[in-house]
Design an enzyme around this catalytic site. Sequence first.
Site: not given
Ligand code: PGA
Length: 254
Positions: A10, A12, A96, A98, A168, A174, A213
Amino acid sequence: MTRRKLVLGNWKMNGLRADASAWASAASSLAGECSACEVGILPAFVHLDTALAAASGTRLMVGAQDLASWTNGAYTGEVSAEMLGDIGATHVLVGHSERRHLLGESDEVVATKFERALAAGLTPVLCLGETLDEREAGQTDAVVLRQLDAVALRCGAAGLARAVLAYEPVWAIGTGRTASPEQAQAVHARVRGALGNLDAMLPGLVRILYGGSVKAANAAELFAQADIDGGLIGGAALVPSEFAAICRAANQEG
Ligand code: PGA
């Protein structure tokens, strides 16, 4: 177990055209090399064409990070499921964290988007996860199962059979703070159990990815868990050597 491991990168809201081109071509050779698992990338809308061109004729799958909850019409700035399918995207993230937390997407909106993705023949990748406060209040299972139920109510077991799920935990995205393999496995097992309550065929069929992460250093341990069927990778998907090591770890597990 017949569920093949799947790794999705992803991106982003990252990358300019040259980056998209480089990341996508690295991922397409990787997808060829990792024949025991599946690899996909999820670029921003503007990079989908670049990614699709690099993926053409390879095993690499390309999907989007979001879609409109409406069908085509007067919705300025939105992109429909039909448009995504038309250009060749096969997957789309739905819900997601976010989008749930920064953009206020409710369980209802997420269920509608899931429905739109299915109607256009796309594979929805439904993201589920609790915040740190929710985890500390002992609500992890309740939150994740509520998010799953909203979609199950709308699209039923037949809809979920065509989806991929991704657990997640919001506190791990992140932040560099990964759920331990045991913590992740426990939630994955709960989600798989809930799928089984909906329909006995779902647990063997539906892949549940872990995201938050994931990096080269922890991927193998996570992917070795019985109910973790691959990863949804954010930050590490932007570093080709990291993403390659993660995909190879999935490939090893088959
Ligand atoms: P990350 O994000 O690997 O940077 O923690 C995962 C995601 O949000 O899909």
